[in-house]
Scaffold this active site. Sequence first.
Site, mmCIF file in Angstrom:
data_model
loop_
_atom_site.group_PDB
_atom_site.id
_atom_site.type_symbol
_atom_site.label_atom_id
_atom_site.label_comp_id
_atom_site.label_asym_id
_atom_site.label_seq_id
_atom_site.Cartn_x
_atom_site.Cartn_y
_atom_site.Cartn_z
ATOM 1 N N ALA A 131 0.841 -1.198 0.000
ATOM 2 C CA ALA A 131 0.000 0.000 0.000
ATOM 3 C C ALA A 131 0.874 1.245 0.000
ATOM 4 O O ALA A 131 2.097 1.146 0.140
ATOM 5 C CB ALA A 131 -0.892 -0.018 1.235
ATOM 6 N N CYS A 132 0.246 2.375 -0.159
ATOM 7 C CA CYS A 132 0.917 3.675 -0.140
ATOM 8 C C CYS A 132 1.868 3.774 1.049
ATOM 9 O O CYS A 132 1.474 3.409 2.149
ATOM 10 C CB CYS A 132 -0.140 4.771 -0.053
ATOM 11 S SG CYS A 132 0.476 6.445 0.047
ATOM 12 N N PRO A 133 3.084 4.220 0.933
ATOM 13 C CA PRO A 133 3.753 4.707 -0.277
ATOM 14 C C PRO A 133 4.598 3.633 -0.971
ATOM 15 O O PRO A 133 5.497 3.975 -1.730
ATOM 16 C CB PRO A 133 4.651 5.799 0.289
ATOM 17 C CG PRO A 133 5.061 5.273 1.640
ATOM 18 C CD PRO A 133 3.919 4.410 2.135
#
Lengths: 83, 181
Positions: free
Chosen positions: A21-23
Amino acid sequence: MTTEELKNLKANQTVDARGTACPGPLLAAKKAVGDIESGEILEILSSDEGTKHDIPKWCEKMEHEFLGIVEEDSYSRLFLKKA
Amino acid sequence: MDMEFEKQLEELKKKVGKLEKGRKDKMTLVVFSGELDKLMAAMIIATGATAMDMEVKLFFTFWATAALRDPKKSVKGKTFMSKMFGFMLPKGAKKVKLSNMNMGGMGKAMLEGLMKKKGVKSLPELFQAAGELGVEINVCEMSMDLMGFKKEELIDYPKLNICGVGTFLSDAEESKIQLFI
């Protein structure tokens, strides 16, 4: 580039950031782009929705040419040409 | 005529000098909160910014400093009050609580389960990534002193300095982005 053109494109390097997931995908892309030469093509695989907005913005900032997105069943393939 | 020209040139040189010293591709964050969600936000923004080629400097102050303590390290020679503070505050990034819905640690455990499932880096992993990406952590000396924390009990982090507000201000002055979390 059209989706057809993108599908036939041969990437110099592919980075698989699926499942992060982000980042995660952005950091993976930053790392991978350092391994290729200017003018070469990088493909990023991501299952994260936000990456589809993040990578084009990142390309704009870093002056890489964003080539487009190919949607697969459960992930996206994003293409860029290194500046 | 020549004098006038030279005067103008001098003024321009001064202005360009100032501009060059001005805001660069740099981001400075004040990390004030000692809660999991807010620290996560700070660390995600910080690591993301390095991907955008920004130089990132974090100024850890007040409650946030507790997250930088290494649970494996202990120091001697603390006063009674320092010991109390040290005991009451979380020891390291693994121990920090959620700002909402912590529910005695149950909410935190549920969130951490979800994070793992969805491939979100844990807070200790984010600290590690930030260290590898060259994010600088400056720790407020005054906060450390108030809470009785010592430099020897902080995590081994590549770019970590103990400093004062002046460092933050001079970094912030040169930064395009300044945030308070």
